[in-house]
Scaffold this active site. Sequence first.
Site, PDB file in Angstrom:
ATOM      1  N   LYS A  47       0.577  -1.284   0.155  1.00 19.77           N
ATOM      2  CA  LYS A  47      -0.113   0.189   0.067  1.00 19.77           C
ATOM      3  C   LYS A  47       0.795   1.312  -0.104  1.00 19.77           C
ATOM      4  O   LYS A  47       0.290   2.535  -0.203  1.00 19.77           O
ATOM      5  CB  LYS A  47      -1.051  -0.186   1.042  1.00 19.77           C
ATOM      6  CG  LYS A  47      -1.957  -1.136   1.145  1.00 19.77           C
ATOM      7  CD  LYS A  47      -2.804  -1.167  -0.219  1.00 19.77           C
ATOM      8  CE  LYS A  47      -3.478   0.025  -0.536  1.00 19.77           C
ATOM      9  NZ  LYS A  47      -4.945  -0.333  -1.277  1.00 19.77           N
TER      10      LYS A  47
HETATM   11  N1  PMP Z   1      -3.184  -7.234   1.308  1.00 19.92           N
HETATM   12  C1  PMP Z   1      -2.996  -6.179   2.377  1.00 19.92           C
HETATM   13  C2  PMP Z   1      -2.417  -6.784   3.593  1.00 19.92           C
HETATM   14  C3  PMP Z   1      -3.633  -4.909   2.279  1.00 19.92           C
HETATM   15  O1  PMP Z   1      -3.477  -4.254   3.237  1.00 19.92           O
HETATM   16  C4  PMP Z   1      -4.181  -4.809   1.216  1.00 19.92           C
HETATM   17  C5  PMP Z   1      -4.752  -3.387   0.881  1.00 19.92           C
HETATM   18  N2  PMP Z   1      -5.645  -3.074   1.826  1.00 19.92           N
HETATM   19  C6  PMP Z   1      -4.253  -5.758   0.047  1.00 19.92           C
HETATM   20  C7  PMP Z   1      -3.588  -7.063   0.084  1.00 19.92           C
HETATM   21  C8  PMP Z   1      -5.012  -5.376  -1.294  1.00 19.92           C
HETATM   22  O2  PMP Z   1      -4.562  -4.460  -2.076  1.00 19.92           O
HETATM   23  P1  PMP Z   1      -5.269  -3.544  -3.010  1.00 19.92           P
HETATM   24  O3  PMP Z   1      -6.061  -2.506  -2.158  1.00 19.92           O
HETATM   25  O4  PMP Z   1      -4.625  -2.733  -4.053  1.00 19.92           O
HETATM   26  O5  PMP Z   1      -6.325  -4.329  -3.712  1.00 19.92           O
END
Ligand code: PMP
Length: 335
Positions: A47
Site C-alpha cells: 500500500k
Molecule cells: N493485502 C494487504 C495486507 C492489504 O493491506 C491490502 C490493501 N488493503 C491488500 C492486500 C490489497 O491491495 P489493494 O487495495 O491494492 O487491492
Amino acid sequence: MTPPPTYFGLDHYVGRTPLLRLKKLSALTGCEILGKAEFMNPGGSVKDRAAYGIITDAERRGLLQPGGTIVEGTAGNTGIGLTVIGQARGYRTVIVIPDTQAPEKIEQLRALGAEVIPVPPKPFSDPGNYNHIARELAAERGGFWANQFDNVANRQAHFGTTGPEIWEQTGGTVNAFVAAVGTGGTLAGTSQFLKTQNPKVAAVCADPYGAAMWSWFTNGNLDTDDGDSFAEGIGQGRVTKNLEDLVIDKAYRIDDQTALSVIYQLLREEGLLLGLSSGINVAGAVRYALEHGPGLTIATILCDTGLKYRQKLSNPAWLTENGLDPDLPVESVFA
Ligand code: PMP
C-alpha cells in the site's frame, strides 16, 4: 567524469522491490512462481505504492498544502503508507480504522505519529462505515480525504510502477499476474499495464471467502457466498472505481487453511514471514499454475509481513481455536 552522487529521502524508495522465486512451489507446479517483495517498502506493505501515488497526485492537483492533513479510512496498511510518506513530505495523518484489525497495525500507526480513530466495523451501506466517517472527518477538518477505494490515482500507481517492474524483472516472459482485491488498485493497475505489453498476460483474482470478487468476475453478480476469512486488507463486496472496466481472465476462491499452509511453507522453507493476504495471492498463483502449466511464469504480490499479525497467525492457541493447522502440508491443500 563520473557524475556527482545523488541522494534521496525515504519517500523516494517506494517500489522497485525484488521479485522472489518461490522455489518449492515452483518445483511443485513446474512453473516459475514469483512473489514481489512488497513488505520491503518503507512502510512495510504494497500500500505504500498507492499512498505515494495518491499523495503525489493530490499535490499536483493542489489538494494538499504544506502542513496539511490527510484523512483516510483503512484496514491499516494504507494508513501506515500515508503516514510514513506524509511525515517525509510534511503532512499529518488522521486514520479511521475498523477496531477488528490487528492491534499491531494500530500500535504501529500510533507510534508513527498518526491520529488513530478505531471504529466498530459496519457494512459499506451503513453511514457508520469507516470510509464514510473518514470522508466526513476530512470535510469537517478541512483535510484531504485520500479515498483509496475510488481514487484511481491508486491503480494508476500500480500501472506506472508494479506493472512495469514485473514486466522488466521477468524480461517480458510473464504469463499471468495474480492478486487479491482490497481496493482493487494492485490487481487492476498491474494487470492493465501488463496487458498493454502483451494482451495474452492473464489477469487472475484470488478472493477470500466472504468477499464478492470471485462471484463478480466469474458470474457477474455480487453474491458473497457462504464463509468468511481472517485475512486483513482484502475482501471486497462492491465494484470500486479502481475495479471499473477491469478484464479478469480467471478468479479463484481461496480458503484460509490453504493460505495458512502456504505462508507456513514460505516461512519454514524460504524464510518469509508473511500475512494471510500474501498466502491467498500465492495460493491463487499455484492454482493457476496447476490448471494451466507447466512452463508458465506467474507473478504475484507478497503484500506485507506476518509481524503485523503475530497475535493471531503466530499464536498456536489462536490457530487451534479457529480450526487452523499450521502443520498441514502445502502439498495436501492443493491435492
Ligand atoms: N493485502 C494487504 C495486507 C492489504 O493491506 C491490502 C490493501 N488493503 C491488500 C492486500 C490489497 O491491495 P489493494 O487495495 O491494492 O487491492
